[in-house]
Design an enzyme around this catalytic site. Sequence first.
Site, short mmCIF file in Angstrom:
data_model
loop_
_atom_site.label_atom_id
_atom_site.label_comp_id
_atom_site.label_asym_id
_atom_site.label_seq_id
_atom_site.Cartn_x
_atom_site.Cartn_y
_atom_site.Cartn_z
N ARG A 117 0.83 -1.22 0.00
CA ARG A 117 0.00 0.00 0.00
C ARG A 117 0.86 1.26 0.00
O ARG A 117 0.49 2.27 -0.59
CB ARG A 117 -0.96 -0.03 1.20
CG ARG A 117 -2.12 -1.04 0.98
CD ARG A 117 -2.69 -1.52 2.29
NE ARG A 117 -3.90 -2.31 2.16
CZ ARG A 117 -3.94 -3.62 1.86
NH1 ARG A 117 -2.81 -4.28 1.66
NH2 ARG A 117 -5.10 -4.26 1.78
N ASP B 204 -4.47 -15.56 7.14
CA ASP B 204 -3.18 -16.06 6.63
C ASP B 204 -2.46 -16.93 7.66
O ASP B 204 -1.47 -17.59 7.34
CB ASP B 204 -2.27 -14.89 6.22
CG ASP B 204 -2.81 -14.17 4.98
OD1 ASP B 204 -3.63 -14.77 4.25
OD2 ASP B 204 -2.42 -13.01 4.75
C1 S3P Z 1 -4.36 -9.05 1.92
C2 S3P Z 1 -5.63 -9.50 2.18
C3 S3P Z 1 -5.95 -10.92 2.41
C4 S3P Z 1 -4.71 -11.73 2.74
C5 S3P Z 1 -3.57 -11.42 1.81
C6 S3P Z 1 -3.20 -9.95 1.88
C7 S3P Z 1 -4.16 -7.61 1.68
O1 S3P Z 1 -6.54 -11.45 1.25
O2 S3P Z 1 -5.01 -13.10 2.70
O3 S3P Z 1 -2.44 -12.20 2.14
O4 S3P Z 1 -3.00 -7.14 1.71
O5 S3P Z 1 -5.16 -6.91 1.44
P1 S3P Z 1 -8.13 -11.33 0.95
O6 S3P Z 1 -8.46 -9.92 0.73
O7 S3P Z 1 -8.32 -12.15 -0.31
O8 S3P Z 1 -8.78 -11.93 2.15
#
Ligand code: S3P
Length: 427
Positions: free
Chosen positions: A24, A312
Amino acid sequence: MKFKTASHLKGELSVPGDKSISHRGVMLGSIARGTTEITGFLQGADCLSTISCFRSMGVEIINEGSRVIVKGKGMRGLKAPENVLDCGNSGTTTRLISGILCAQNFNVTLTGDASIQKRPMDRIRIPLTLMGADIRSIRDNGCAPLRIHGKPLHGIHYNSPVASAQVKSAVLLAGLYAEGETSVTEPYLSRNHSELMLAHFGAQIKSQDSTAAIQPADELYACPVQVPGDISSAAFFLAAGILVPGSEILIRNVGINPTRAGILKVCQDMGADIALLNRHEDSGEPTADLLVRSGNLHSTEIGGKIIPSLIDELPVLAMMACFAEGTTVIRDAAELKVKESNRIRVMAENLAAMGADVEETEDGMIIHGGKPLHGAVIDSHMDHRIAMTFAIAGLCADGETEIKGAECVNISYPEFYSDLEKLIRQG
Ligand code: S3P
């Protein structure tokens, strides 16, 4: 890569920067006015994919290791890339960048590796299309490669069927460029790093319960981003510290944002000894040092609103449950099937190979714990979190554990094996 039973682990470490926050920082830094300095940036392959995508759209990004300088181009300053954008293995890159790209005045194609080309993209394509975007799956299978024709967008209210920060963030980033307010309601609140960082960069964004609403912006303004250690990487050392008898590990400066820290609650519910020391805040993100000591675990139930805050960490928690007394149930976690691998199937198969008593369910796993595990050959399916989970399992099992495709840890934690080795040596 091979692992054998460890006697005990001792020492201190800092895990690499948070993956979600690192992505981000580059994305917002690229579309902000001014220069953003990111410290503690994660040099994992996923975040390097994000850097490379923005470089190909004309953003100067200087990568000095843990410090990254992003010379922002402003909201309208990106230029059309000459080639297809390659998002590598990174779902975060693919989905979040799509939200930005839908609103540009150029067209672009984005894709990634074999795993990314199987992961669902309709979850972003549908809300972005409702905002007026032109985003298509080139093979018409709901997956990348995606072709995006930049278009003016309008705000929507989106009721997301999944608690996904990637979906929420894609819609909010598109909302920066849309006419009128854009809001997203999720079934349960997912990680809120986008909301926190957007506010830091000057966007007008409000959150209440599981709804976030953003106003269109003329500009974002660069600001320093200090990335805390990634709790998803710290999770493997929490597991090692708890499971390997006689261990004591201090993990410094870990992000403990409540939308990410579900693992701490579950470990404590299971009877683990984890102390949070030296709490502070980095760029609006709460952090602490985590001191973990070994001890016995008992089973638990994991489901409902806590799931997004530890999504995760479910592979490593499932492995820990094998060592806990009693039956652990993981439910409401069907999202695990669409991660870098089908993490329900891959966990159940690999744990069973080590002698665990584990049942795969539609939306999770049932693990009958308390039986010793033995070494086995583990297929990581090139999923970084599977490889790291089984490296730790290998330290707690009898005999030798061999991990195939162990190098995939470079996605989120390139120094994982050497950091683990140091703690074993100091033990
Ligand atoms: C993330 C959101 C999660 C996570 C991924 C990173 C992010 O995924 O599993 O490792 O940085 O927004 P999802 O949005 O598919 O749940």
